[in-house]
Scaffold this motif. Structure first.
Motif, PDB file in Angstrom:
ATOM      1  N   VAL A  41       0.868  -1.173   0.000  1.00  0.00           N
ATOM      2  CA  VAL A  41       0.000   0.000   0.000  1.00  0.00           C
ATOM      3  C   VAL A  41       0.905   1.222   0.000  1.00  0.00           C
ATOM      4  O   VAL A  41       1.849   1.299   0.792  1.00  0.00           O
ATOM      5  CB  VAL A  41      -0.941   0.034   1.230  1.00  0.00           C
ATOM      6  CG1 VAL A  41      -1.802   1.279   1.222  1.00  0.00           C
ATOM      7  CG2 VAL A  41      -1.808  -1.219   1.287  1.00  0.00           C
ATOM      8  N   PHE A  43       1.033   5.606  -0.147  1.00  0.00           N
ATOM      9  CA  PHE A  43       0.290   6.835   0.094  1.00  0.00           C
ATOM     10  C   PHE A  43       1.022   7.984  -0.579  1.00  0.00           C
ATOM     11  O   PHE A  43       2.236   8.106  -0.449  1.00  0.00           O
ATOM     12  CB  PHE A  43       0.184   7.088   1.601  1.00  0.00           C
ATOM     13  CG  PHE A  43      -0.507   5.973   2.330  1.00  0.00           C
ATOM     14  CD1 PHE A  43      -1.879   5.984   2.487  1.00  0.00           C
ATOM     15  CD2 PHE A  43       0.207   4.891   2.833  1.00  0.00           C
ATOM     16  CE1 PHE A  43      -2.530   4.952   3.144  1.00  0.00           C
ATOM     17  CE2 PHE A  43      -0.424   3.855   3.490  1.00  0.00           C
ATOM     18  CZ  PHE A  43      -1.800   3.887   3.647  1.00  0.00           C
ATOM     19  N   THR A  44       0.288   8.816  -1.295  1.00  0.00           N
ATOM     20  CA  THR A  44       0.880   9.977  -1.957  1.00  0.00           C
ATOM     21  C   THR A  44       0.112  11.218  -1.523  1.00  0.00           C
ATOM     22  O   THR A  44      -0.833  11.145  -0.745  1.00  0.00           O
ATOM     23  CB  THR A  44       0.819   9.850  -3.496  1.00  0.00           C
ATOM     24  OG1 THR A  44      -0.526  10.053  -3.928  1.00  0.00           O
ATOM     25  CG2 THR A  44       1.331   8.496  -3.973  1.00  0.00           C
ATOM     26  N   GLU A  47      -3.363  10.356  -3.620  1.00  0.00           N
ATOM     27  CA  GLU A  47      -4.116   9.106  -3.649  1.00  0.00           C
ATOM     28  C   GLU A  47      -3.465   8.012  -2.823  1.00  0.00           C
ATOM     29  O   GLU A  47      -2.323   8.144  -2.383  1.00  0.00           O
ATOM     30  CB  GLU A  47      -4.284   8.613  -5.085  1.00  0.00           C
ATOM     31  CG  GLU A  47      -2.964   8.245  -5.751  1.00  0.00           C
ATOM     32  CD  GLU A  47      -3.120   7.885  -7.222  1.00  0.00           C
ATOM     33  OE1 GLU A  47      -4.189   7.398  -7.618  1.00  0.00           O
ATOM     34  OE2 GLU A  47      -2.154   8.101  -7.967  1.00  0.00           O
ATOM     35  N   ARG A  48      -4.228   6.930  -2.639  1.00  0.00           N
ATOM     36  CA  ARG A  48      -3.716   5.711  -2.013  1.00  0.00           C
ATOM     37  C   ARG A  48      -3.659   4.653  -3.103  1.00  0.00           C
ATOM     38  O   ARG A  48      -4.615   4.451  -3.838  1.00  0.00           O
ATOM     39  CB  ARG A  48      -4.653   5.256  -0.897  1.00  0.00           C
ATOM     40  CG  ARG A  48      -4.172   3.992  -0.217  1.00  0.00           C
ATOM     41  CD  ARG A  48      -5.097   3.536   0.872  1.00  0.00           C
ATOM     42  NE  ARG A  48      -6.310   2.986   0.261  1.00  0.00           N
ATOM     43  CZ  ARG A  48      -7.454   2.827   0.899  1.00  0.00           C
ATOM     44  NH1 ARG A  48      -7.583   3.203   2.146  1.00  0.00           N
ATOM     45  NH2 ARG A  48      -8.492   2.304   0.277  1.00  0.00           N
ATOM     46  N   ALA A  54       1.233   0.266  -6.172  1.00  0.00           N
ATOM     47  CA  ALA A  54       2.016   0.659  -4.995  1.00  0.00           C
ATOM     48  C   ALA A  54       3.453   0.142  -5.092  1.00  0.00           C
ATOM     49  O   ALA A  54       4.406   0.890  -4.829  1.00  0.00           O
ATOM     50  CB  ALA A  54       1.347   0.131  -3.728  1.00  0.00           C
ATOM     51  N   ASN A  64       6.659   6.211   2.170  1.00  0.00           N
ATOM     52  CA  ASN A  64       5.198   6.162   2.251  1.00  0.00           C
ATOM     53  C   ASN A  64       4.625   4.916   1.572  1.00  0.00           C
ATOM     54  O   ASN A  64       3.440   4.882   1.237  1.00  0.00           O
ATOM     55  CB  ASN A  64       4.587   7.422   1.635  1.00  0.00           C
ATOM     56  CG  ASN A  64       4.925   8.649   2.452  1.00  0.00           C
ATOM     57  OD1 ASN A  64       4.778   8.655   3.664  1.00  0.00           O
ATOM     58  ND2 ASN A  64       5.410   9.671   1.797  1.00  0.00           N
ATOM     59  N   THR A  65       5.473   3.912   1.368  1.00  0.00           N
ATOM     60  CA  THR A  65       5.036   2.644   0.796  1.00  0.00           C
ATOM     61  C   THR A  65       5.208   1.567   1.860  1.00  0.00           C
ATOM     62  O   THR A  65       6.285   1.410   2.423  1.00  0.00           O
ATOM     63  CB  THR A  65       5.853   2.292  -0.463  1.00  0.00           C
ATOM     64  OG1 THR A  65       5.731   3.372  -1.406  1.00  0.00           O
ATOM     65  CG2 THR A  65       5.359   1.008  -1.102  1.00  0.00           C
ATOM     66  N   TYR A  85       0.053  11.292   3.869  1.00  0.00           N
ATOM     67  CA  TYR A  85      -1.042  10.982   2.946  1.00  0.00           C
ATOM     68  C   TYR A  85      -1.928  12.206   2.823  1.00  0.00           C
ATOM     69  O   TYR A  85      -2.396  12.740   3.820  1.00  0.00           O
ATOM     70  CB  TYR A  85      -1.817   9.777   3.466  1.00  0.00           C
ATOM     71  CG  TYR A  85      -3.013   9.370   2.648  1.00  0.00           C
ATOM     72  CD1 TYR A  85      -2.971   9.332   1.262  1.00  0.00           C
ATOM     73  CD2 TYR A  85      -4.190   8.984   3.259  1.00  0.00           C
ATOM     74  CE1 TYR A  85      -4.065   8.938   0.519  1.00  0.00           C
ATOM     75  CE2 TYR A  85      -5.290   8.578   2.526  1.00  0.00           C
ATOM     76  CZ  TYR A  85      -5.226   8.563   1.157  1.00  0.00           C
ATOM     77  OH  TYR A  85      -6.309   8.176   0.421  1.00  0.00           O
ATOM     78  N   ILE A  97      -3.609  -1.567   7.348  1.00  0.00           N
ATOM     79  CA  ILE A  97      -2.904  -1.686   6.069  1.00  0.00           C
ATOM     80  C   ILE A  97      -3.313  -2.996   5.388  1.00  0.00           C
ATOM     81  O   ILE A  97      -3.644  -3.023   4.201  1.00  0.00           O
ATOM     82  CB  ILE A  97      -1.375  -1.622   6.264  1.00  0.00           C
ATOM     83  CG1 ILE A  97      -0.959  -0.273   6.888  1.00  0.00           C
ATOM     84  CG2 ILE A  97      -0.642  -1.894   4.950  1.00  0.00           C
ATOM     85  CD1 ILE A  97      -1.214   0.944   6.041  1.00  0.00           C
ATOM     86  N   MET A 100      -6.631  -2.806   3.785  1.00  0.00           N
ATOM     87  CA  MET A 100      -6.644  -2.102   2.495  1.00  0.00           C
ATOM     88  C   MET A 100      -6.328  -3.068   1.352  1.00  0.00           C
ATOM     89  O   MET A 100      -6.940  -3.011   0.289  1.00  0.00           O
ATOM     90  CB  MET A 100      -5.657  -0.943   2.515  1.00  0.00           C
ATOM     91  CG  MET A 100      -6.047   0.151   3.467  1.00  0.00           C
ATOM     92  SD  MET A 100      -4.741   1.383   3.642  1.00  0.00           S
ATOM     93  CE  MET A 100      -5.290   2.259   5.102  1.00  0.00           C
TER      94      MET A 100
END
Length: 134
Positions: A41, A43-44, A47-48, A54, A64-65, A85, A97, A100
């Motif tokens: 997963v 996060f930017t 967006e996710r 990812a 953020n990964t 995020y 996580i 998700m």
């Protein structure tokens, strides 16, 4: 009516969806055509991302990964995973996580079987993931 069953293997590194049909299990290809989906997963600021998307951007966004989140499940201290995020610092439990990734796998299963896929868990360590899915 043909009886079909869906199974989701939520793995530490990769996950997959299988469907019982035609007297055998068929592994469902994901949106990229792969039979397994990375349990990643990312996060930017906008967006996710889950799965291949990812994993493919990890070199550009390593902090953020998240991967191997399911390895952190279980009793005892629950470390929080901290990411940036949507321009905010967010804190997630490992189960969130994994949830998700599980939701992405569920989406794939429902694309093959056009009825809601019910979440069932076989071990007592899964209640937190089950709670997150509803």
């Amino acid at each position: 009516m043909v009886a079909r069953a869906i199974g989701i293997d939520l793995g530490t590194t990769y996950s997959c969806v299988g469907v019982w049909q035609h007297d055998r299990v068929e592994i469902i290809a994901n949106y990229q055509g792969n039979r397994t989906t990375p349990s990643y997963v990312a996060f930017t600021s906008v967006e996710r991302l889950v799965g291949d998307a990812a994993k493919n951007q990890i070199a550009m966004n390593p902090t953020n990964t998240v991967f191997d989140a399911s390895a952190m499940h279980g009793p005892g201290d629950k470390p929080m995973i901290v990411v940036q995020y949507l321009t905010e610092e967010k804190h997630f439990a490992a189960e969130e996580i994994s949830s998700m990734v599980l939701m992405k796998m569920r989406e794939m299963a429902e694309a093959v079987r056009p009825v809601p896929v019910r979440a069932e868990f076989l071990t007592k360590e899964r209640p937190s993931s089950q709670d997150l899915l509803g």
